[in-house]
Design an enzyme around this catalytic site. Sequence first.
Site, PDB file in Angstrom:
ATOM      1  N   SER A   1     -16.847   9.709   0.467  1.00  0.00           N
ATOM      2  CA  SER A   1     -15.799  10.577   0.994  1.00  0.00           C
ATOM      3  C   SER A   1     -16.357  11.619   1.948  1.00  0.00           C
ATOM      4  O   SER A   1     -17.408  12.207   1.737  1.00  0.00           O
ATOM      5  CB  SER A   1     -15.084  11.305  -0.122  1.00  0.00           C
ATOM      6  OG  SER A   1     -14.249  12.286   0.433  1.00  0.00           O
TER       7      SER A   1
ATOM      8  N   HIS B   1     -16.367   5.682  10.620  1.00  0.00           N
ATOM      9  CA  HIS B   1     -16.480   6.785   9.661  1.00  0.00           C
ATOM     10  C   HIS B   1     -17.936   7.222   9.541  1.00  0.00           C
ATOM     11  O   HIS B   1     -18.819   6.399   9.368  1.00  0.00           O
ATOM     12  CB  HIS B   1     -15.949   6.340   8.301  1.00  0.00           C
ATOM     13  CG  HIS B   1     -15.686   7.474   7.377  1.00  0.00           C
ATOM     14  ND1 HIS B   1     -16.703   8.179   6.777  1.00  0.00           N
ATOM     15  CD2 HIS B   1     -14.537   8.031   6.941  1.00  0.00           C
ATOM     16  CE1 HIS B   1     -16.167   9.126   6.023  1.00  0.00           C
ATOM     17  NE2 HIS B   1     -14.858   9.053   6.101  1.00  0.00           N
TER      18      HIS B   1
ATOM     19  N   ARG C   1      -8.285   9.639  14.169  1.00  0.00           N
ATOM     20  CA  ARG C   1      -7.520  10.169  13.037  1.00  0.00           C
ATOM     21  C   ARG C   1      -8.351  11.196  12.285  1.00  0.00           C
ATOM     22  O   ARG C   1      -9.536  11.001  12.045  1.00  0.00           O
ATOM     23  CB  ARG C   1      -7.126   9.038  12.091  1.00  0.00           C
ATOM     24  CG  ARG C   1      -6.401   9.510  10.850  1.00  0.00           C
ATOM     25  CD  ARG C   1      -5.965   8.374   9.967  1.00  0.00           C
ATOM     26  NE  ARG C   1      -7.060   7.665   9.349  1.00  0.00           N
ATOM     27  CZ  ARG C   1      -7.779   8.128   8.325  1.00  0.00           C
ATOM     28  NH1 ARG C   1      -7.529   9.329   7.826  1.00  0.00           N
ATOM     29  NH2 ARG C   1      -8.765   7.410   7.816  1.00  0.00           N
TER      30      ARG C   1
ATOM     31  N   GLY D   1       0.852  -1.194   0.000  1.00  0.00           N
ATOM     32  CA  GLY D   1       0.000   0.000   0.000  1.00  0.00           C
ATOM     33  C   GLY D   1       0.880   1.233   0.000  1.00  0.00           C
ATOM     34  O   GLY D   1       2.066   1.174  -0.353  1.00  0.00           O
ATOM     35  N   LEU D   2       0.316   2.358   0.417  1.00  0.00           N
ATOM     36  CA  LEU D   2       1.097   3.598   0.390  1.00  0.00           C
ATOM     37  C   LEU D   2       2.391   3.454   1.167  1.00  0.00           C
ATOM     38  O   LEU D   2       3.463   3.801   0.684  1.00  0.00           O
ATOM     39  CB  LEU D   2       0.273   4.743   0.979  1.00  0.00           C
ATOM     40  CG  LEU D   2      -0.837   5.281   0.090  1.00  0.00           C
ATOM     41  CD1 LEU D   2      -1.568   6.399   0.810  1.00  0.00           C
ATOM     42  CD2 LEU D   2      -0.265   5.782  -1.219  1.00  0.00           C
TER      43      LEU D   2
ATOM     44  N   ARG E   1     -14.550  13.080  12.917  1.00  0.00           N
ATOM     45  CA  ARG E   1     -15.266  11.860  12.578  1.00  0.00           C
ATOM     46  C   ARG E   1     -15.939  11.196  13.775  1.00  0.00           C
ATOM     47  O   ARG E   1     -17.088  10.754  13.670  1.00  0.00           O
ATOM     48  CB  ARG E   1     -14.296  10.869  11.954  1.00  0.00           C
ATOM     49  CG  ARG E   1     -13.862  11.315  10.583  1.00  0.00           C
ATOM     50  CD  ARG E   1     -12.876  10.361   9.986  1.00  0.00           C
ATOM     51  NE  ARG E   1     -12.638  10.750   8.592  1.00  0.00           N
ATOM     52  CZ  ARG E   1     -11.735  10.215   7.807  1.00  0.00           C
ATOM     53  NH1 ARG E   1     -10.954   9.254   8.256  1.00  0.00           N
ATOM     54  NH2 ARG E   1     -11.588  10.616   6.571  1.00  0.00           N
TER      55      ARG E   1
ATOM     56  N   GLY F   1       3.967   0.619   2.343  1.00  0.00           N
ATOM     57  CA  GLY F   1       4.833  -0.458   1.881  1.00  0.00           C
ATOM     58  C   GLY F   1       5.482  -0.159   0.543  1.00  0.00           C
ATOM     59  O   GLY F   1       6.692  -0.339   0.375  1.00  0.00           O
TER      60      GLY F   1
END
Lengths: 636, 255, 223
Positions: A285, A267, A435, A43-44, A331, A46
């Site tokens: 989103s 979320h 987050r 992913g981002l 969130r 890795g």
Amino acid sequence: MAVLDSKIPAGNLRDKWTNHKFNMKLVNPANKRKYDIIVVGTGLAGASAAASLGELGYNVSAFTFHDSARRAHSISAQGGINASKNYQNDGDSVYRLFYDTVKGGDFRAREANVHRLAEVSDNIIDQCVAQGVPFAREYGGLLDNRSFGGAQVSRTFYARGQTGQQLLLGAVSALNRQVGLGKVKLYTRREMLSLVLVDGVAKGILVRNLVTGEVEKHSAHAVILATGGYANVFFLSTNAMNSNATAIWRAHKKGAMFANPCFTQIHPTCLPVHGESQSKLTLMSESLRNDGRVWVSKKKNDMRAPGQIPEDERDYYLERKYPSFGNLSPRDISSRSAKEVCDEGRGVMGGDAVYLDFEDSINRLGKKAIEEKYGNLFEIYETITGENPYNVPMKIYPAPHYTMGGLWVDYNLMSNVPGLFILGEANFSDHGANRLGASALMQGLADGYFVIPYTVGDYLASQKPTLVKTDHPEFVKAESELNEQVKKLLSIKGKRTVDDFHKTLGRIMWNKVGMARNDKGLKEAIEEIRALRSEYWKDVNVVGSNGDFNQTLERAGRVADYLELGELMALDALTRNESCGGHFREEFQTEDGEAKRDDQNYTFVSAWEFINPGEWNLHKENLEYESVKLSQRSYK
Amino acid sequence: MSGKNINVSLKIWRQDGPKTVGSFAEYKISISPDASFLEMLDEINNDLESKNQIPIAFESDCREGICGTCGLVINGQPHGPIPKIATCQLHMRNFKDGDPIWIEPFRAKAFPIIKDLVVDRSGFDEILQTGGYISINTGGVPDANAIPISKDIASLAMDAAACIGCGACVAACKNASAMLFVSAKVSQYALLPQGQPERSQRVQSMVAKMDELGFGSCTNTYACEAECPKGISVTNIARMNRDYIKASVTSNSVE
Amino acid sequence: MSWFNTFFNSSIGKKLFMGITGISLILFLKFHLINNLSLFGGPEIFNTVVKNLESIKPLVRVIEVVLALIFLIHIFNGIRLWIENKKARPVKYAVNGSSKNSTIYSRTMAQTGSIIFIFLVIHLRTFWMSFNSIGVVGIEEHKYYEFVASTFLDPIYSGFYVFAMILLGLHLNHGFQSVFQTFGWTHKKYTPIINVIGTIYSIFVAIAFASIPIYFLFIQGGK
């Protein structure tokens, strides 16, 4: 087990990373090719790590269970990536991004880590643009920004509603380049199933070749796990079908501590559940909250169509309760508020959904402007639900989405197991108890591009270049353990399917370890999970064999791990007698229903050491706040 | 939302492994119209598993139409009858009660079958590994706003970059050509200033690899564009043709 | 010249040569058609046109050789592409959904091309060989018009001719715009115009060529 040492560098917050970079040891350029590094996950975090380490000259082996590196779940991130560029001249700065992130995380993250994240955020944008990531631009040709939940500045860079895809394709392009150059060897369709330690130091992994079923042994000087989060423990989440906790969980069982497992993010803007056959939840989103207004009826069980409910009978509850942040509240707050109004019976048609309404924005900005911003999201919505959001307000409901918890790491992103590094969502480090939107992409890439290339060098500089052979007794032992487990799973031949167990676990987790938790529920959850686990090992039915492509067997191993992890999440939630961020304990709330932190007693990271399934030792890393004053998080 | 269940009968391609002979097997199911197509297959698999039978192997991951993992040929059309969506976004409400549904894997010499409906698309990555990147290392790059890029160009580049690498273009093309996939990547970089230094060499090496892997040639039927879940335009193929011809004729390489 | 070899044998190179030869043949067709349409002017005009061409025979020969080469490359390349493209999908789909994503004439270039090729052979044998007095079929002194008229009186011959021209129209309709795509000459503004011109040209060529046998069969023959 030793006391946790976060290895936070001394000195002024602003100078810590700069000084640390200078103080770290280096591996001579000619010696880098003598070191082998394993990176699990593409992913981002890795992909960016594997590419950057390959560029430096290390021999990298990268592993993914997907058929291609590009399929990693980072690809699904829609909204954007934060950076403190202050291109909009609206008062952003490294310190503001740092502060927003610490505050957004409800003061349960490490100051030094978060500050470093904010510092390198600008480099990430530069890097991605240079890679050819087609970020949105303004008419003058410069980069466009938008605002996101939990921030009062516009610092989010985006590429339509596909920012994660574009950033991942950028990182994977860098990875592909290294694969082409022969510096990275990419192993696809391999699932990591075991971590191998030699004298307590991470020296390799075992992977299952998902096509042939063979177990393959790989040794290295350092092992990097960038395998994402564990929200699929809930069965229904926004995570991809195959996202799983197995890599980090198997590492945890070999000694890596698991930090803050109960910090999960629900979320607020997902599509509501349609029925029993539902396989996953779809996220819309959060950027939609920029122009969409969240509301429900003031009446209970209001069965009128949304258009029939007059303005003064609508409750824009986020705008009412949090006037300054309104629909852009963080969130956790947005999710919990949605649950509250639905629990009161004021959800859409009395059910579990609230409206996200674009009517005002369409009237104010025009349909074309809305289409330009959210066109593809609206299309996705219509494809799935069959309703057109330009005419009818969207229906949304919260869903498990991201896990702030993860394996414990020090400032160098190394776990308590020497040689084992954890990046991205798989670690616990930067987001505290919650987050902020557009921060996950930032953290994944920060870890991969700009932190690990330095810190892994610091570690390797003190390691001898000799490589452990894969016929070492520890590898052999790990392999036979693994084969044993697979054999067992296949031999049970019970009555219930793997998915059936997973769904049952998911229901326990969602009801009792979900958005709102309490002492009684958590204790029940622990008992129920234990019972389910023991039933699993007696009654699961795993069809097929080990010697070929067997997706049921893949899932069976993952669910076995969830059945242990779920218990730890409940245990952690039960131990943390406060409410903070994504962890809301009903016993600990203010009079108006806000989360009530207990900074006196709980300003620490819970790091759990695995003893046996169902048995853990708790270690605490106290969080020191030098720059930021702890305050009640208020978005009113 | 939810209406009455619909009954469908399915003919699904079953094949044990790459070298074995496959055939169609028949299944029947009653399913909610709100379920997705893949959830319908999940149900069938659950049922098979509880009867101790081997479930149908098919791949999917994000189930949001962005990862590109899923891909089935449904009644002769990659990703099914609805335009501009991936298989995972297809819902059963698009089928009528009693509809026969044929499900096949993507078929191409360059996409060998692994099992049932799962194919090996690693050829795509091999193509990208020969040039689908901009050769820069981490760090040492200019400020992100140092080079202004017109909004239109950035938008065109984004249109091309939206490719999810699912392989539907290959599956749809009567020649199993990969031109749409390759041209999308070539175009993204050809449009952006960052891609210019390697523009000519990139297109040559990517096309060479594509040919080597046994994908067919493009004969401009544009079936790829019609079936692409992201609506990638065939103008990208034209751009790639132009770049390739120009690069071949004008570059200094005589190899 | 290894670069040329690489280029010519690449998938795009093969397409390019299909396109270059194709557009050349389209241009040739235009001249051929103008000559043919002189048939409508009556025997005198047509026979004069042919006689004039006779007078520049060496040049015509050169053009014919070049044309033959172009045809051969177009045909050879086309067959090669067809074979290679078949190999790219060894196992066919049980259900063919191509009618939902592409036009029939774009998918059948090889088939229409093959029939046009058969037509071409017959056509050359009937007209080109006779006009040049090769083989058994001879033409009386400069009676070209009369020869054409009598040939088209055969309904089977004329029927096949018309059928081939319809296929030629379909072949051209795809080929015309395809050339521009292959060369990379696409543009938001001009591509739609090119497509329309291509379609009009294809219909015109097909009708114009087909009108000749129809004219001789029904109008002249009916007299």
